[in-house]
Design an enzyme around this catalytic site. Structure first.
Site, short mmCIF file in Angstrom:
data_model
loop_
_atom_site.label_atom_id
_atom_site.label_comp_id
_atom_site.label_asym_id
_atom_site.label_seq_id
_atom_site.Cartn_x
_atom_site.Cartn_y
_atom_site.Cartn_z
N HIS A 181 25.67 18.56 -3.41
CA HIS A 181 24.64 19.51 -2.98
C HIS A 181 23.25 18.87 -3.00
CE1 HIS A 181 27.77 22.46 -3.34
NE2 HIS A 181 27.87 22.30 -4.64
N HIS A 183 30.61 25.39 -0.70
CA HIS A 183 31.75 24.47 -0.82
C HIS A 183 32.72 24.70 0.33
CE1 HIS A 183 30.35 25.75 -4.84
NE2 HIS A 183 30.30 24.44 -5.02
#
Lengths: 331, 331
Positions: free
Chosen positions: A56, A218
């Site tokens: 991320h 995700h």
């Protein structure tokens, strides 16, 4: 799979080497995979520890530095860090004023941070935690009971980081963190899937001509598949659910238009133009904004919108100096 | 083609709307498609005008602001701005101390900036130009006689911008710009092609399992196709040609590891680790670095390396305050 990596199993380890070499604001404990400020603050400051699965970036390691985090625990790709990483970080950064854990609402992260808090407590370190759950897309999801924690995390780490830096105590910092989480809402979308290196193939299948509205960071399913649409229509699909969930009028807001990792900046600017126009039309006042890649999903193409209902206190903390790889101003 | 856009023909126009809305450091002349500082400097400062095809964001519009550019002309996608855009910008920013045109070496850009200089000259505005040609990959290319201008442009706009800001005169600014261009070298690679919106399909074909070494920022062919390789080997393919071309030892250097637009930050950090290790092994001293997306090629996946042989003057200018969307420190 086309990636700039070595062994797929070692991507996190290898990336931490580059992070440490490139950023003299931080040092890396490679054994525990924790990123720390190179120059910790003196005694008395509430310390902020965050962390989560890798993939991320710049969140969370890129937000370690003066005015934001004291430490970030890097989990494996899209996988929670372990309690011992979090415990090591918590004990290391405590300066006697307590430690706030900033946790995104995913089952593994929540469980592991809770365990780390118990371990730290046993060593006499006082901890509190904020669990961020700002994603309006879905109520429960693949790795989450309740709403997922997404873009508000970025804004919260800046705002709460500034409060800790100016010397607010743990109770005040926790109150602020709750206020920010309570006032932040996000909604994301994907044009393409991401590919986790160790898996070697796209996480999900998203055919030509389709997009996923309400995607998780995700690749968790969102609200629905939809045919590709012009940016103006996509903007509506992000703005409407956010505004339906929380009244953002009558207060200044901070708006983030975030890229998912593989979205060119020119598209993010274009999307920001569409989103800002819709927000203005709805009577929302944008006081500050961020456009760029802040909370990404590896090589996913797409974007997310975060709107935070702010106040003078929050705006002042937003404007305070920050010196990290991912966010820097005033220094 | 999956992009966050409206009409493919209007992407540049629409993105400029978002740029203006998001960045209060700049204002946009939408008729001429020029990005200006919102608050111009006083009389007596040498003004810096750059520009080029769009699709390389944040370059150049994201580098307009205190300490960098005074204006950036946005061409159509991968297409030079026109002389009248450049002329408008040049006349607008002149403060009586002359204007430097910062031009990347592509035939259209060079020709159009020359024409704009003649037009400005006729209106009594003194101009000079620097043509950047730092790409070691190939001697001539699809749109270029001589070497292409790539990553050194980013570093030059920062360094020369600081010199103009501190009040150096046009001759000194030109001398510095030549010095920076002469000491900067770049080499890029692509994992995937980019897709120009109006074309609607990938610019070139790059099969699974292959990469292009020495790629240009518009997808121009590089030195060779090669089978996909680990990051450590790709790093060698970038570092070796740069060091073969110019001795980078015995002086401090500024190193940029740049993403092509669709490369996740975690891969850029990983690549930086590999590149930095090779440079150190070769006796190169890295004094400063940049890791991120600075000169992109729409949605191309890949990266480029730029190494600039610096000196104390250049490092001092590098460290000077800058306040732009794409690069910010000290303010």
């Amino acid at each position: 799979m086309k990636k700039l990596i070595g062994e797929p199993a070692n991507v996190v380890r290898d990336a931490l080497v580059g992070i440490e070499l490139s950023d003299d604001r931080v040092r890396v404990d490679h054994q525990h995979r924790v990123i720390y400020r190179a120059t910790p603050k003196d005694e008395g400051k509430v310390a902020l520890v965050s962390g989560g699965g890798s993939g991320h970036e710049p969140m969370h390691g890129g937000f370690v530095g003066a005015g934001m985090l004291d430490a970030a625990c890097a989990g494996e790709m899209f996988t929670s860090p372990t309690p011992d990483q979090m415990e090591a970080a918590t004990n290391e950064v405590d300066r006697g004023a307590g430690v706030l854990h900033i946790v995104k609402n995913y089952t593994g992260d929540v469980m592991n941070f809770e365990m780390a808090a118990e371990l730290a407590d046993a060593s006499g370190v006082k901890t509190e935690s904020i669990v961020i759950d700002d994603d309006v897309a879905v109520q429960d999801s693949l790795y989450t009971a309740g709403r997922r924690g997404v873009g508000t995390t970025v804004l919260l780490e800046k705002i709460v980081g500034a409060a800790a830096e100016e010397g607010r105590d743990l109770a005040a910092v926790v109150e602020l963190a709750k206020r920010v989480n309570g006032n932040g809402r996000s909604m994301g979308m994907a044009l393409t899937s991401c590919t986790v290196p160790a898996a070697g193939k796209p996480t999900f299948d998203l055919p030509d001509g389709e997009m996923e509205i309400g995607i998780g960071i995700h690749g968790e399913p969102g609200r629905r598949r939809a045919p590709l649409a012009p940016a103006s229509e996509i903007a509506e699909m992000l703005v409407d659910p956010v505004l339906d969930d929380l009244d953002m009028t009558g207060a200044p807001t901070i708006v983030m238009l975030n890229g998912m990792g593989a979205t060119p900046l020119i598209e993010l600017y274009l999307m920001y133009g569409e989103v800002a126009a819709l927000l203005e039309k709805a009577g929302v006042t944008i006081a500050r904004n961020l456009v760029g890649n802040y909370i990404t999903s590896l090589d996913m193409a797409g974007c997310s919108l975060t709107v935070l209902r702010a106040d003078d206190d929050v705006l002042g903390l937003w404007d305070a100096p920050v010196n990290t790889a991912g966010m820097r101003w005033g220094v």
